[in-house]
Motif scaffolding. Structure first.
Motif, PDB file in Angstrom:
ATOM      1  N   ALA A 123      22.362  12.298  61.204  1.00  0.00           N
ATOM      2  CA  ALA A 123      23.463  13.246  61.364  1.00  0.00           C
ATOM      3  C   ALA A 123      24.814  12.545  61.377  1.00  0.00           C
ATOM      4  O   ALA A 123      25.810  13.074  60.869  1.00  0.00           O
ATOM      5  CB  ALA A 123      23.272  14.040  62.653  1.00  0.00           C
ATOM      6  N   ALA A 124      24.874  11.342  61.929  1.00  0.00           N
ATOM      7  CA  ALA A 124      26.142  10.620  62.024  1.00  0.00           C
ATOM      8  C   ALA A 124      26.675  10.188  60.667  1.00  0.00           C
ATOM      9  O   ALA A 124      27.842   9.794  60.559  1.00  0.00           O
ATOM     10  CB  ALA A 124      25.981   9.400  62.924  1.00  0.00           C
ATOM     11  N   HIS A 133      25.947  24.878  60.054  1.00  0.00           N
ATOM     12  CA  HIS A 133      25.959  23.428  60.267  1.00  0.00           C
ATOM     13  C   HIS A 133      24.566  22.856  60.019  1.00  0.00           C
ATOM     14  O   HIS A 133      24.436  21.784  59.405  1.00  0.00           O
ATOM     15  CB  HIS A 133      26.426  23.085  61.685  1.00  0.00           C
ATOM     16  N   ASP A 186      11.050  20.379  72.618  1.00  0.00           N
ATOM     17  CA  ASP A 186      12.406  20.339  72.084  1.00  0.00           C
ATOM     18  C   ASP A 186      12.507  21.030  70.728  1.00  0.00           C
ATOM     19  O   ASP A 186      13.535  20.950  70.077  1.00  0.00           O
ATOM     20  CB  ASP A 186      12.910  18.892  71.975  1.00  0.00           C
ATOM     21  N   THR A 217      25.071  24.666  68.032  1.00  0.00           N
ATOM     22  CA  THR A 217      26.258  23.825  67.985  1.00  0.00           C
ATOM     23  C   THR A 217      25.915  22.546  67.216  1.00  0.00           C
ATOM     24  O   THR A 217      24.736  22.183  67.100  1.00  0.00           O
ATOM     25  CB  THR A 217      26.706  23.455  69.400  1.00  0.00           C
ATOM     26  N   PRO A 218      26.911  21.840  66.673  1.00  0.00           N
ATOM     27  CA  PRO A 218      26.602  20.573  66.005  1.00  0.00           C
ATOM     28  C   PRO A 218      25.782  19.636  66.871  1.00  0.00           C
ATOM     29  O   PRO A 218      24.825  19.009  66.393  1.00  0.00           O
ATOM     30  CB  PRO A 218      27.989  20.008  65.686  1.00  0.00           C
ATOM     31  N   ARG A 219      26.111  19.557  68.148  1.00  0.00           N
ATOM     32  CA  ARG A 219      25.350  18.670  69.036  1.00  0.00           C
ATOM     33  C   ARG A 219      23.909  19.147  69.173  1.00  0.00           C
ATOM     34  O   ARG A 219      22.963  18.338  69.187  1.00  0.00           O
ATOM     35  CB  ARG A 219      26.017  18.623  70.408  1.00  0.00           C
ATOM     36  N   GLY A 220      23.719  20.491  69.254  1.00  0.00           N
ATOM     37  CA  GLY A 220      22.375  21.009  69.398  1.00  0.00           C
ATOM     38  C   GLY A 220      21.534  20.847  68.136  1.00  0.00           C
ATOM     39  O   GLY A 220      20.313  20.716  68.205  1.00  0.00           O
ATOM     40  N   ASP A 232      22.129  18.447  65.554  1.00  0.00           N
ATOM     41  CA  ASP A 232      22.033  17.089  65.006  1.00  0.00           C
ATOM     42  C   ASP A 232      20.714  16.403  65.367  1.00  0.00           C
ATOM     43  O   ASP A 232      20.234  15.542  64.628  1.00  0.00           O
ATOM     44  CB  ASP A 232      23.212  16.240  65.487  1.00  0.00           C
ATOM     45  N   GLY A 233      20.120  16.808  66.488  1.00  0.00           N
ATOM     46  CA  GLY A 233      18.862  16.200  66.890  1.00  0.00           C
ATOM     47  C   GLY A 233      17.702  16.513  65.959  1.00  0.00           C
ATOM     48  O   GLY A 233      16.640  15.879  66.052  1.00  0.00           O
TER      49      GLY A 233
END
Length: 476
Positions: free
Chosen positions: A325-326, A424, A240, A119-122, A124-125
């Motif tokens: 990422a932002a 992504h 991670d 996912t984008p959240r997963g 972006d880190g």
């Protein structure tokens, strides 16, 4: 006239690309398959039969070039077109049955386990890991005093290190050299066998089989070793990197044993499945992204005005700081450059499927069992959707112009239920890498034409050298 499997509608005979009497279009496909596909569309339309090989070993494919036809194959009737062709079978045998090649229940379970990690959240880190590898690369250019580099070659190295770092964390160095050595051997082997009308068994001790077997064994061994060490140490519980998250997906599975359903007994991946997912991510995650980044840089080097606009955007938005990422949404022009590079140089220039029922595409019959190819290389140049299609124009991808085109006029990541799960991440990595390189350098093309070859992915068959001029503006 033909009756299809979707009712009693009759359809006209599918046009056929003219070839030689005995071998069909074999030489055209062997010498330049991308040019052959372009000729097929230009001379015969949006659905064309292409035959190749001598009698008794002749292959026939139905090529689909319209956006509407592509949508039928990849999306609206995706269940009728499976990854059952010879090419995908060769990839399975060389790289395993991961997300790229698995089907049915295997695919659905793998996708369910992996989807949350992409996912984008997963994703972006991982921006900081990408940035660290770009810094390493450009610092190396400066330390070595390079005033020119082959951008496609350099992006291949960058993309491999980035995906290996994200997959393996601190074990990156153990894998990179082996992947660099083994992937080209296996990629060429898969390509040769996937398109050969007749092929010898893999078990025969031919020189090609022996080279591929050695590369296969070395690649599998390093993945198995890293996975076993990670599980034995318990580091996956706190790590991670992507491998740790894959080990933990669906449950711990620390012993690597399989349950009766083929999983590790907890619903997660067993050791073999982990290796297969890792190999697919290494394959799909570095060759495709490297192609996009390398040709985006080369196109900018050939088009100074577009490069100037990209520099201006970067200076205004970032002011010299490292992008994260932002920042992606705040860099629309650079994103358009990347999308236009993927239009002109799609990393997967042709995508194969096999029809499992008799059907129609764009009104033409396709029999059950027929091989079908959709070709981003051709659809991305289709004059119905793209004015002056060979011209580099990032502004084709403004929101207004994108909305005005059919969904599948541009599909570098495939589409439908089998769309690339890592798209992504690919966009994130590419935009960050392009931004950081352009912050430091102005580029000028030395090689204005780059010859191409098509294997598993699109390849540069010659150098793509660019001069590097350090920038003194913001971001230098």
């Amino acid at each position: 006239m033909t009756t299809t499997g979707h009712g009693s509608t009759t359809a006209p005979r599918t046009p056929e690309l003219a070839g030689l009497p005995l071998i069909g279009s074999l030489l055209d496909l062997k010498n330049d398959s991308l040019a052959a596909f372009l000729k097929a569309r230009r001379d015969h339309g949006d659905v064309v039969r292409v035959t190749a090989g001598p009698p008794g070993a002749r292959a026939t494919v139905h090529c689909v070039f319209s956006a509407e036809g592509v949508q039928q194959v990849l999306a609206t009737r995706a269940a009728d077109f499976r990854k059952d062709n010879a090419f995908y079978q060769e990839i399975r045998e060389s790289f395993g049955n991961g997300l790229l090649t698995s089907q049915d229940g295997d695919y659905l379970r793998q996708r369910r386990l992996v989807q949350p990690l992409f996912t984008p959240r997963g994703v972006d880190g991982y921006a900081s890991a990408v940035a660290a590898e770009v810094t390493r690369l450009t610092d190396g250019w400066r330390a070595a005093g390079h005033d020119s580099v082959d951008v496609v070659h350099e992006m291949a190295g960058l993309a491999l290190r980035a995906v290996a770092r994200i997959l393996f964390g601190t074990d990156v160095e153990a894998a990179v050299g082996i992947v660099e050595r083994c992937f080209p051997v296996l990629g060429a082997y898969v390509s040769r066998r996937g398109f050969a009308p007749r092929k010898l068994p893999r078990s025969w001790p031919t020189p090609g089989n022996r080279r591929a077997a050695a590369a296969h064994e070395e690649l599998y061994a390093v993945c198995d070793r890293i996975i076993a060490e990670r599980r034995a140490s318990g580091a996956h519980a706190t790590g991670d990197d992507l491998l740790s998250r894959l080990v933990a997906a669906g449950g711990d599975g620390a012993d690597g044993t399989s349950g009766s359903d083929g999983t590790n007994g907890t619903g997660g991946f067993d050791a073999t499945e982990l290796r297969e997912q890792v190999l697919v991510f290494l394959l799909a995650g570095h060759e495709t992204t490297a192609t996009s980044m390398g040709f985006a840089l080369h196109l900018l080097a050939r088009h100074p005005e577009a490069q100037r606009r990209a520099h201006q955007e970067l200076d205004e938005v970032l002011g010299g700081r490292t992008p994260g990422a932002a920042d992606l949404d705040a860099l629309p022009y650079l994103t358009r450059v990347l999308k236009e590079a993927m239009r002109l140089f799609p990393a997967a220039p042709a995508i194969g499927r096999r029809a499992v029922v008799a059907t129609e595409i764009d009104g033409y019959p396709v029999p059950a069992g027929a091989d079908v190819i959709v070709a981003p290389w051709v659809t991305h140049r289709h004059p119905r959707y793209w004015d002056d299609p060979e011209r580099f124009d990032p502004d084709r991808f403004t929101p207004e112009r994108e909305a005005a085109r059919p969904r599948y006029a541009w599909f570098p990541f495939g589409g439908g239920p089998r769309a690339c799960i890592g798209q992504h991440f690919s966009m994130l990595e590419s935009v960050i890498a392009l931004a950081m390189i352009l912050q430091r350098y102005e580029l000028e093309a030395i090689d204005t034409h780059v010859p191409l070859a098509s294997a598993i992915t699109l390849q540069a068959a010659g150098p793509a050298r660019c001069r590097l001029k350090p920038r003194t503006a913001q971001g230098a």
